[in-house]
Design a protein around this motif. Structure first.
Motif, mmCIF file in Angstrom:
data_model
loop_
_atom_site.group_PDB
_atom_site.id
_atom_site.type_symbol
_atom_site.label_atom_id
_atom_site.label_comp_id
_atom_site.label_asym_id
_atom_site.label_seq_id
_atom_site.Cartn_x
_atom_site.Cartn_y
_atom_site.Cartn_z
ATOM 1 N N ASN A 238 0.818 -1.217 0.000
ATOM 2 C CA ASN A 238 0.000 0.000 0.000
ATOM 3 C C ASN A 238 0.851 1.267 0.000
ATOM 4 N N ARG A 239 1.830 1.264 -0.868
ATOM 5 C CA ARG A 239 2.735 2.411 -0.945
ATOM 6 C C ARG A 239 2.020 3.652 -1.458
ATOM 7 N N GLU A 240 2.419 4.782 -0.897
ATOM 8 C CA GLU A 240 1.965 6.060 -1.427
ATOM 9 C C GLU A 240 2.864 6.431 -2.596
ATOM 10 N N THR A 241 2.283 6.974 -3.633
ATOM 11 C CA THR A 241 3.060 7.449 -4.773
ATOM 12 C C THR A 241 2.676 8.888 -5.074
ATOM 13 N N ILE A 242 3.586 9.581 -5.744
ATOM 14 C CA ILE A 242 3.264 10.930 -6.196
ATOM 15 C C ILE A 242 2.176 10.832 -7.249
ATOM 16 N N GLY A 243 1.127 11.631 -7.069
ATOM 17 C CA GLY A 243 -0.051 11.534 -7.919
ATOM 18 C C GLY A 243 0.252 11.479 -9.400
ATOM 19 N N GLY A 244 -0.364 10.514 -10.070
ATOM 20 C CA GLY A 244 -0.198 10.381 -11.504
ATOM 21 C C GLY A 244 1.090 9.723 -11.931
ATOM 22 N N SER A 245 1.847 9.160 -10.976
ATOM 23 C CA SER A 245 3.112 8.506 -11.319
ATOM 24 C C SER A 245 3.287 7.275 -10.441
ATOM 25 N N ASP A 246 4.392 6.562 -10.661
ATOM 26 C CA ASP A 246 4.726 5.421 -9.801
ATOM 27 C C ASP A 246 5.949 5.723 -8.944
ATOM 28 N N ILE A 247 6.189 6.996 -8.688
ATOM 29 C CA ILE A 247 7.311 7.392 -7.830
ATOM 30 C C ILE A 247 6.922 7.145 -6.377
ATOM 31 N N ASP A 248 7.629 6.262 -5.733
ATOM 32 C CA ASP A 248 7.341 5.911 -4.339
ATOM 33 C C ASP A 248 7.616 7.083 -3.396
ATOM 34 N N VAL A 249 6.743 7.231 -2.396
ATOM 35 C CA VAL A 249 6.945 8.227 -1.345
ATOM 36 C C VAL A 249 7.359 7.494 -0.069
ATOM 37 N N PRO A 250 8.601 7.627 0.375
ATOM 38 C CA PRO A 250 9.053 6.935 1.594
ATOM 39 C C PRO A 250 8.270 7.385 2.827
ATOM 40 N N THR A 251 8.232 6.520 3.812
ATOM 41 C CA THR A 251 7.570 6.854 5.072
ATOM 42 C C THR A 251 8.503 7.549 6.048
ATOM 43 N N ALA A 252 9.820 7.333 5.899
ATOM 44 C CA ALA A 252 10.786 7.899 6.843
ATOM 45 C C ALA A 252 12.162 7.995 6.180
ATOM 46 N N TYR A 253 13.023 8.816 6.799
ATOM 47 C CA TYR A 253 14.397 9.013 6.330
ATOM 48 C C TYR A 253 15.359 8.897 7.510
ATOM 49 N N TYR A 254 16.601 8.509 7.218
ATOM 50 C CA TYR A 254 17.591 8.358 8.287
ATOM 51 C C TYR A 254 18.951 8.868 7.825
ATOM 52 N N GLN A 255 19.812 9.131 8.790
ATOM 53 C CA GLN A 255 21.210 9.468 8.532
ATOM 54 C C GLN A 255 22.074 8.748 9.571
ATOM 55 N N ILE A 256 23.165 8.144 9.087
ATOM 56 C CA ILE A 256 24.151 7.493 9.951
ATOM 57 C C ILE A 256 25.465 8.240 9.784
ATOM 58 N N VAL A 257 26.063 8.660 10.890
ATOM 59 C CA VAL A 257 27.254 9.506 10.842
ATOM 60 C C VAL A 257 28.368 8.842 11.656
ATOM 61 N N ILE A 258 29.568 8.779 11.073
ATOM 62 C CA ILE A 258 30.720 8.152 11.734
ATOM 63 C C ILE A 258 31.936 9.057 11.603
ATOM 64 N N ALA A 259 32.701 9.168 12.672
ATOM 65 C CA ALA A 259 33.974 9.903 12.661
ATOM 66 C C ALA A 259 34.995 9.101 13.445
ATOM 67 N N GLN A 260 36.254 9.338 13.158
ATOM 68 C CA GLN A 260 37.328 8.645 13.875
ATOM 69 C C GLN A 260 38.429 9.631 14.243
ATOM 70 N N GLU A 261 38.732 9.707 15.545
ATOM 71 C CA GLU A 261 39.843 10.505 16.064
ATOM 72 C C GLU A 261 40.853 9.551 16.673
ATOM 73 N N GLY A 262 41.968 9.375 16.015
ATOM 74 C CA GLY A 262 42.938 8.428 16.529
ATOM 75 C C GLY A 262 42.342 7.035 16.576
ATOM 76 N N MET A 263 42.249 6.475 17.781
ATOM 77 C CA MET A 263 41.671 5.141 17.949
ATOM 78 C C MET A 263 40.195 5.184 18.336
ATOM 79 N N ASP A 264 39.633 6.380 18.490
ATOM 80 C CA ASP A 264 38.236 6.506 18.908
ATOM 81 C C ASP A 264 37.312 6.645 17.704
#
Length: 337
Positions: A238-264
């Motif tokens: 039951n995906r939502e799409t942009i009207g008149g097309s088959d472009i899927d509308v996601p339900t949610a978005y995420y971001q994963i962020v990683i950094a490294q300082e020396g050994m941390d």
């Protein structure tokens, strides 16, 4: 008469002083309670009475945003790793791998130089994108180019397909971080529709944009090169799409962020529903990477050894990363940009 008036004035002053002291104490207690409250996991906060949450979050969120930035409150997810950071690489520890639904089966990786796209013809937008941001901005923030169809993919939407849909053409890999690190040619690639997915205006122009700027301006200044995976979660039925097309509308978005300082090695992840408010606080949307793996059907950082991957992805930090004290006012200004 003069003495009586003087006594009345002194009494009035003492009364005002007492009231002022009481107000200060009440505000201090309220602020401390608010900070304690908002540093709990989001599912715990949502289980509390709505009226209590509203009162405590109203003062706790802005206070915690500042005290966390100084490093005075909250805690991060940090693990030791005796291997050097993969400087210059788009991925910190390999591309996300599909392990189950709801991730579509037709994900293919598009190489865009300084960033990569996990594209789906079925959804007609990226499932995930990965990019890295170096510490120093070598280029000026150039004028935004227009959106363009990706001619290398037959299933990419045209820019006009989003018109009057109620959704923004949301960048997965951000324009600002790419143009300031890699220049205008790389920037143009972020405006290809292969890097775009439907986002509500409140998400795209609000907390999502603010979080992108924290990465590009504030966290790189403190921690150096940063690796990011952004992505979206789509319904399996039951995906939502942009009207008149088959472009899927996601339900949610995420971001994963990683950094490294020396050994941390430090990591954090945030998850935003499409219904997120204009002035949402990113710290209230922290999740574990393990939770995102369950929701997306993807394995993130698959090349990390298990002794590092397991604690890094299962631990839930209680704050966004601290920044340099001199950048505090820049962080506050992000709320009003």
């Amino acid at each position: 008469m003069g003495k009586r008036k003087s006594k009345k004035k002194n009494k009035s002053r003492h009364t005002c002083l007492k009231i002022g002291c009481v107000l200060v104490v009440v505000l201090a207690i309220w602020g401390a309670a608010g900070e304690w409250f908002v540093h709990h996991p989001r599912f715990w906060i949502s289980s509390q009475p709505a009226a209590l949450s509203k009162v405590l979050c109203w003062i706790g969120n802005p206070l915690a945003d500042v005290t966390d930035a100084f490093g005075w409150t909250g805690y991060d997810t940090i693990c030791e790793y005796d291997t050097e950071a993969p400087s210059g690489s788009v991925f910190f520890a390999g591309a996300p791998k599909r392990i189950a639904g709801p991730a579509p089966q037709d994900i293919r990786i598009l190489d865009r130089g300084e960033f990569k796209i996990g594209w789906s013809d079925t959804l007609r937008h990226p499932v995930w994108c990965a990019y890295h941001v170096t510490r120093d901005a070598r280029y000026e923030n150039a004028k935004r180019p227009g959106f363009s169809k990706d001619r290398s993919l037959s299933r990419t939407p045209a820019p006009g397909d989003y018109t009057k849909s109620g959704y923004d053409r949301g960048h997965m890999v951000p324009n600002y971080a790419i143009v300031t690190r890699y220049g205008e040619e790389a920037q143009k690639l972020t405006f290809c529709m292969s890097n775009i997915a439907p986002q509500t205006p409140a998400l795209n122009r609000g907390v999502w944009r603010e979080f992108e700027h924290r990465i590009a301006d504030l966290w790189t200044a403190r921690y150096g090169e940063i690796w990011v995976v952004v992505g979206c979660i789509s319904a399996t039925s039951n995906r939502e799409t942009i009207g008149g097309s088959d472009i899927d509308v996601p339900t949610a978005y995420y971001q994963i962020v990683i950094a490294q300082e020396g050994m941390d090695v430090r990591a954090l992840a945030v998850l935003f529903d499409q219904s997120v408010g204009w002035k949402a606080w990113a710290a209230r949307h922290l999740v574990t990477i393990d939770e995102l793996e369950s929701l997306t059907g993807l394995d993130f950082n698959p090349e990390l050894p298990s002794f590092l991957q397991e604690p890094l992805e299962s631990d839930l930090p209680s704050r966004l990363w601290p920044i340099r004290p001199l950048d505090i006012f820049r962080q506050i200004a992000l709320r009003f940009m």
